[in-house]
Design a protein around this motif. Structure first.
Motif, short mmCIF file in Angstrom:
data_model
loop_
_atom_site.label_atom_id
_atom_site.label_comp_id
_atom_site.label_asym_id
_atom_site.label_seq_id
_atom_site.Cartn_x
_atom_site.Cartn_y
_atom_site.Cartn_z
N THR A 183 0.83 -1.20 0.00
CA THR A 183 0.00 0.00 0.00
C THR A 183 0.87 1.26 0.00
N LEU A 184 0.32 2.31 -0.57
CA LEU A 184 0.91 3.64 -0.52
C LEU A 184 -0.06 4.49 0.28
N VAL A 185 0.42 5.05 1.39
CA VAL A 185 -0.44 5.80 2.30
C VAL A 185 -0.02 7.26 2.33
N VAL A 186 -0.99 8.16 2.19
CA VAL A 186 -0.73 9.60 2.32
C VAL A 186 -0.81 9.92 3.80
N THR A 187 0.33 10.33 4.40
CA THR A 187 0.38 10.59 5.84
C THR A 187 0.30 12.06 6.18
N GLY A 188 0.51 12.94 5.20
CA GLY A 188 0.46 14.37 5.47
C GLY A 188 0.01 15.13 4.24
N GLY A 189 -0.61 16.29 4.49
CA GLY A 189 -1.08 17.14 3.39
C GLY A 189 -2.58 17.03 3.22
N ILE A 244 -2.53 15.04 -7.15
CA ILE A 244 -2.33 15.96 -6.03
C ILE A 244 -2.54 17.37 -6.55
N SER A 245 -3.57 18.05 -6.07
CA SER A 245 -3.85 19.44 -6.46
C SER A 245 -3.08 20.36 -5.53
N ASP A 246 -1.87 20.70 -5.93
CA ASP A 246 -0.98 21.51 -5.10
C ASP A 246 -0.12 22.35 -6.04
N THR A 255 11.44 16.15 -5.63
CA THR A 255 10.85 15.04 -4.89
C THR A 255 11.86 14.66 -3.82
N PHE A 256 11.38 14.44 -2.59
CA PHE A 256 12.29 14.18 -1.48
C PHE A 256 11.98 12.84 -0.83
N GLY A 282 5.70 18.25 -2.85
CA GLY A 282 4.95 19.46 -2.51
C GLY A 282 4.64 19.45 -1.02
N LYS A 283 3.37 19.65 -0.67
CA LYS A 283 2.94 19.64 0.73
C LYS A 283 2.46 18.26 1.17
N THR A 284 2.55 17.27 0.30
CA THR A 284 2.04 15.94 0.57
C THR A 284 3.16 15.00 0.98
N VAL A 285 2.91 14.18 2.01
CA VAL A 285 3.88 13.19 2.48
C VAL A 285 3.26 11.81 2.30
#
Length: 157
Positions: free
Chosen positions: A65-71, A97-99, A127-128, A149-152
């Motif tokens: 799974t790929l989980v969005v943990t922030g943003g 991702i709308s950022d 990308t980090f 961006g603002k998404t983790v």
């Protein structure tokens, strides 16, 4: 005298339109970024001597799974199979991702055996992986934060 005024009006009008067009170009570059040449696919695989090294215990099982943990999309979960995951603002991306800090085609996660490889697709803001900027295709350990961006994001079993 009226011919001089007419020429002066035309010059001022041309300068004003030039200013308007320059402003439009500047806004376009801020919103959509500067187009860059695509980067080469992936670097050559490591020599066989390096492949035989056993990976850390945490990477031995494939992430499912790929989980969005922030943003803004925090809590979103994506089930992974053996197909690449594209990330970006484009509607055709697997994870949209709308950022303002995310490029249309920002990054890609590609399965590689039991691991996943993260590639930056020439994004403007980068990308980090954890705190390091991704410049080449990089294997992603399970649980390591990926910032776009603002998404983790995180890979999980």
């Amino acid at each position: 005298m009226s011919a001089v005024l007419f020429v002066l009006h035309v010059v001022i009008l041309v300068l004003l339109w030039g200013l308007v067009l320059a402003a439009i170009v500047a806004v376009r570059h801020d919103v959509f970024g500067v187009r860059r040449q695509p980067k080469p696919a992936a670097p050559a695989p490591p020599p066989k001597a390096q492949r035989k090294q056993s990976p850390p215990k945490q990477q031995s099982k494939t992430a499912r799974t790929l989980v969005v943990t922030g943003g803004p999309l925090a809590g979103t979960t994506l089930q992974l199979d053996n197909t690449p995951v594209t990330i970006g603002r484009a509607d055709g991306s697997t994870l949209v991702i709308s950022d303002d800090y995310v490029s249309s085609n920002h990054a890609r996660l590609v399965p590689d055996g039991d691991a996943w490889v993260l590639e930056d697709l020439g994004s403007t803001n980068g990308t980090f992986l954890d705190r390091d900027r991704v410049t080449n295709a990089t294997k992603v350990p399970i649980g390591t934060p990926i910032r776009i961006g603002k998404t983790v994001l995180e890979l999980r079993r």
